[in-house]
Design a protein around this motif. Sequence first.
Motif, PDB file in Angstrom:
ATOM      1  N   CYS A  74      -6.877  -9.223   2.767  1.00 24.42           N
ATOM      2  CA  CYS A  74      -5.868  -7.955   3.876  1.00 24.42           C
ATOM      3  C   CYS A  74      -6.930  -7.158   3.732  1.00 24.42           C
ATOM      4  O   CYS A  74      -6.775  -5.537   2.675  1.00 24.42           O
TER       5      CYS A  74
ATOM      6  N   PHE B  54      -6.018  -3.417   4.998  1.00 29.07           N
ATOM      7  CA  PHE B  54      -5.476  -2.709   4.209  1.00 29.07           C
ATOM      8  C   PHE B  54      -5.595  -2.674   2.561  1.00 29.07           C
ATOM      9  O   PHE B  54      -5.513  -1.887   2.420  1.00 29.07           O
ATOM     10  N   CYS B  55      -4.893  -4.307   1.898  1.00 27.93           N
ATOM     11  CA  CYS B  55      -5.617  -3.981   0.792  1.00 27.93           C
ATOM     12  C   CYS B  55      -6.300  -3.709  -0.165  1.00 27.93           C
ATOM     13  O   CYS B  55      -6.113  -2.924  -1.018  1.00 27.93           O
TER      14      CYS B  55
ATOM     15  N   HIS C 290       1.945  -4.946  -0.375  1.00 32.93           N
ATOM     16  CA  HIS C 290       1.793  -5.796   1.139  1.00 32.93           C
ATOM     17  C   HIS C 290       2.699  -6.505   1.591  1.00 32.93           C
ATOM     18  O   HIS C 290       3.126  -6.894   0.757  1.00 32.93           O
TER      19      HIS C 290
ATOM     20  N   HIS D 276      -1.250  -5.953   7.534  1.00 30.35           N
ATOM     21  CA  HIS D 276      -0.468  -5.439   6.772  1.00 30.35           C
ATOM     22  C   HIS D 276       0.381  -3.961   7.236  1.00 30.35           C
ATOM     23  O   HIS D 276       0.092  -3.496   8.120  1.00 30.35           O
TER      24      HIS D 276
HETATM   25 ZN    ZN Z   1      -2.373  -5.676   2.588  1.00 29.83          ZN
END
Ligand code: ZN
Length: 120
Positions: free
Chosen positions: A7, A9-10, A49, A101
């Motif tokens: 991911c 954004f993670c 998440h 996310h």
């Molecule tokens: Zn994420």
Amino acid sequence: MATASDCLFCKIVAGEIPNDTVHETDTVLAFRDITPRANVHVLVIPKAHQDTLAQMSAEDADSVAELFTAAGEVARLEGIDESGYRVVSNVGPDAGQEVFHVHVHVLGGQNLGPVAAGRG
Ligand code: ZN
Ligand code: 5GP
């Protein structure tokens, strides 16, 4: 904290991808959108998440409150709390969600026009 290894954004939360942070707490991160669609365009995400707002339930009440509290703080920091702003979250294909996310867009710094692009 829930993370997803693939991911985007993670990876931003983990510091693996640089970002232009506007505001941060223990649980949320706010950073400038890489492709701004308004004079002010900031994304606010929970650090943990989840794919979309549709996954969130009453158990996530604190997380949702933190997201919207942070959106208000971003507006103050960006100086658009008086002029006005829009907080939106795209959920799924018809909304054009690109990053799965949870995030809200904080848009402002100009007149934003109607809330949606219209029908058809
Ligand atoms: Zn994420
Ligand atoms: P969505 O369409 O999923 O609601 O919004 C995803 C947003 O993430 C888009 O507005 C897009 O410009 C932004 N975005 C995509 N990749 C990156 C990135 O690597 N960094 C930042 N800061 N924003 C990104």
